[in-house]
Design an enzyme around this catalytic site. Structure first.
Site, PDB file in Angstrom:
ATOM      1  N   LYS A 220       0.770  -0.959   0.051  1.00 50.33           N
ATOM      2  CA  LYS A 220       0.154   0.016  -0.114  1.00 50.33           C
ATOM      3  C   LYS A 220       0.984   1.155  -0.138  1.00 50.33           C
ATOM      4  CE  LYS A 220      -2.653   3.392   1.455  1.00 50.33           C
ATOM      5  NZ  LYS A 220      -1.892   4.920   1.668  1.00 50.33           N
ATOM      6  N   GLU A 295       8.996   1.566  11.381  1.00 49.61           N
ATOM      7  CA  GLU A 295      10.124   2.670  11.239  1.00 49.61           C
ATOM      8  C   GLU A 295       9.470   3.838  11.299  1.00 49.61           C
ATOM      9  OE1 GLU A 295      11.818   5.459  10.064  1.00 49.61           O
ATOM     10  OE2 GLU A 295      12.011   4.446   8.110  1.00 49.61           O
ATOM     11  N   CYS A 329      13.075  10.914   7.864  1.00 45.86           N
ATOM     12  CA  CYS A 329      12.966  10.401   9.170  1.00 45.86           C
ATOM     13  C   CYS A 329      14.393  10.484   9.922  1.00 45.86           C
ATOM     14  CB  CYS A 329      12.307   9.114   9.409  1.00 45.86           C
ATOM     15  SG  CYS A 329      10.754   8.955   9.034  1.00 45.86           S
ATOM     16  N   GLU A 426       9.284  16.608  15.028  1.00 43.81           N
ATOM     17  CA  GLU A 426       9.955  16.700  13.868  1.00 43.81           C
ATOM     18  C   GLU A 426       9.358  17.535  12.743  1.00 43.81           C
ATOM     19  OE1 GLU A 426      11.418  12.492  11.322  1.00 43.81           O
ATOM     20  OE2 GLU A 426       9.326  12.797  12.053  1.00 43.81           O
TER      21      GLU A 426
END
Length: 525
Positions: A220, A295, A329, A426
């Protein structure tokens, strides 16, 4: 829909104005549009511009005919429309993967390895086309996109080799008439949910080891960047990977996710994305007790000590911060500089950042492309406003770029403290906040003061310090005097709320394997 119709529709949706006061900006946008349309035409001719999902080896539209528009973030133009799939299509993809699992898993490791090697060869052979597709739908500079294709393909090559190295164990028997051994077997059907920031590499890093182990997959991809996933799937078929081994569905994220979580035929979920979504997937996997690899988000510190080589530290910090417009990330989210070198580093860093060329990814020499969409820009703006309201100073940038759309100026901010969003969350954009510290102990404490624990960076010429600090940092990845550390041969993953499991390297194989103990009794009869 034909490319010409797409181009016409995009011109109607995003008409080009020509105000004399901003002529240069709009002239550049026209050039950007022309290059993007030329790239789309080339891709269409290559056969890699697929616009349907893949279920059981068949290219498939959504059963209800619904579609999603895929946009070029540099222009806002529609590149293509892809199916907006939901529960029924996902169920069929799972069934296809489940039915194919028995035959694919029974192939020898060498047979699976040969298929993966052919897939790798095709990915490399089509490196330029795939890179153009990544730039077209994701926005990163073409040079970076070429690098992603090489990086993404490296996982397929590596795991093609590792397929032949799934070893078990013989355990010394506790009784003379018994023989004890351990074998490793594929977990089964894998649901792989991937992000938009690395639309090829995040797929191959998951699918490579899954297929090498004998698993089948339902991918996906992000609805923002599905075209790269579909092109990779097309090449997997060309490589001779049997129909049903690789399936791709896209569309309604919650519906697709719910079906993957609820299905007893799906035995593992692997996900790269936000921590909040990862927590939902982890909770949703509990109902059928699936294996989970996550992750998730980061808040990477980049610590620059007084004894650092200034040139190395500036170059490494820029690489760690501004790659992919800060949308990774493992980007340096906080640059923490020791007070003895703070001003010197900040000045040198700002001068280097000022030289970063912003523009469309197809333009020669561009180092930073657009952000992925308007929401991403608004998030960056809110973080900067929060910092300014709490006393931070914008040294460079801090506003939208004159190119418009989702282009944003590379930004450096000083006087940042731990109360600001820039320190705690972040930003996922081209914003480099610089914080100050006095002692090594303070730097470690500042770096670890977060729920995230994915990547961290250190710049120092002191070998003892590099070991000491690396061991003290609560992160899954640590770069010492280097800003880009990801490689297929080393494990990638975080601690704390940055995730579970590891991807890449030999450790990445274990995520797709079950360990089975076998006891043979009455062997003396």
């Amino acid at each position: 829909m034909s490319l010409s119709r797409m181009a016409l529709r995009s011109r109607l949706l995003f008409p080009t104005t020509c105000a004399s006061s901003v002529y240069q900006t709009h002239r550049s946008v026209r050039q950007i549009r022309t290059e993007a349309q030329n790239a789309a035409t080339r891709l269409s001719g290559s056969g890699l511009l697929r616009t349907q999902g893949l279920i059981g080896g068949r290219w498939t539209d959504a059963y209800d005919g619904k579609t999603i528009k895929v946009y070029n973030p540099a222009t806002g133009d529609v590149i293509a429309e892809v199916p907006c799939m939901s529960k029924r299509e996902t169920n069929d993809a799972i069934c296809s993967a489940y039915d194919t699992f028995s035959s694919w898993s029974k192939l020898t490791a060498n047979e699976r390895s040969r298929c993966l090697r052919k897939w790798y060869d095709l990915l490399i052979a089509h490196k330029e086309e795939l890179a153009q597709l990544i730039t077209l739908e994701q926005g990163k500079p073409l040079k970076e996109a070429v690098g992603e294709v090489s990086y993404g393909a490296s996982f397929i090559e590596f795991f093609a080799e590792e397929a032949k190295r799934v070893y078990g164990d013989i355990i010394p028997a506790t009784l003379s008439d018994r023989r004890l051994f351990v074998i490793k077997q594929p977990v089964g059907v894998v649901g792989a949910i991937t992000p938009w920031n690395f639309p090829l590499a995040m797929i191959t890093r998951k699918v490579g080891p899954a297929l090498a182990c004998g698993c089948t997959v339902v991918i996906k991809p992000s609805e923002l960047t599905p075209l790269t996933a579909l092109a990779a799937a097309e090449l997997s078929l060309q490589a001779g990977i049997p129909p049903g081994v690789v399936n791709v569905v896209m569309g309604n994220a919650s519906d697709i996710g719910d079906v993957l979580l609820e299905s007893s035929q799906v035995r593992k979920i692997t996900f790269t994305g936000s921590t909040s979504v990862g927590k939902k997937l982890m909770a949703g996997s509990a109902g059928t007790v699936k294996k989970v690899s996550l992750e998730l988000g980061g808040n990477a510190p980049c610590i620059v000590f007084d004894d650092a080589d200034l040139d190395v530290a500036v170059k490494g910090s820029i690489a760690a911060k501004f790659r992919n417009s800060g949308q990774t990330c493992v980007c340096a989210n906080r640059i923490i500089v020791q007070e003895g070198i703070y001003d010197k580093f900040a000045n040198a860093f700002a001068r280097a950042v000022q030289n970063l060329k912003v523009g469309d990814g197809f333009t020669e020499g561009v180092a930073q492309g657009p952000l992925i969409n308007e929401s991403a820009v608004q998030k960056v703006e809110s973080f900067i406003q929060d910092a300014i309201s709490k006393g931070a100073k914008v040294v460079l940038g801090g506003r939208r770029h004159s190119l418009g759309m989702t282009f944003y100026e590379p930004t450096v901010i000083s006087n940042v403290n731990r109360e600001m969003l820039l320190s705690r969350e972040e930003v996922f954009g081209p914003v480099a906040p610089i914080l100050r510290f006095k002692t090594e102990e303070e730097a470690i404490r500042m770096a670890n003061d977060t729920n995230a624990g994915l990547a961290a960076y250190i710049f120092t010429t002191n070998v003892q310090r590099s070991w000491r600090v690396s061991e003290a940092l609560e992160y899954g990845l640590v770069g010492v005097n280097e800003g880009i550390i990801s490689t297929e041969v080393a494990p990638f993953g975080g601690v704390k709320q940055s995730g579970l499991g590891r991807e890449g390297s030999k450790y990445g194989m274990d995520e797709y394997l079950e360990i089975k103990y076998v006891c043979l009794g009455n062997m003396n009869a």
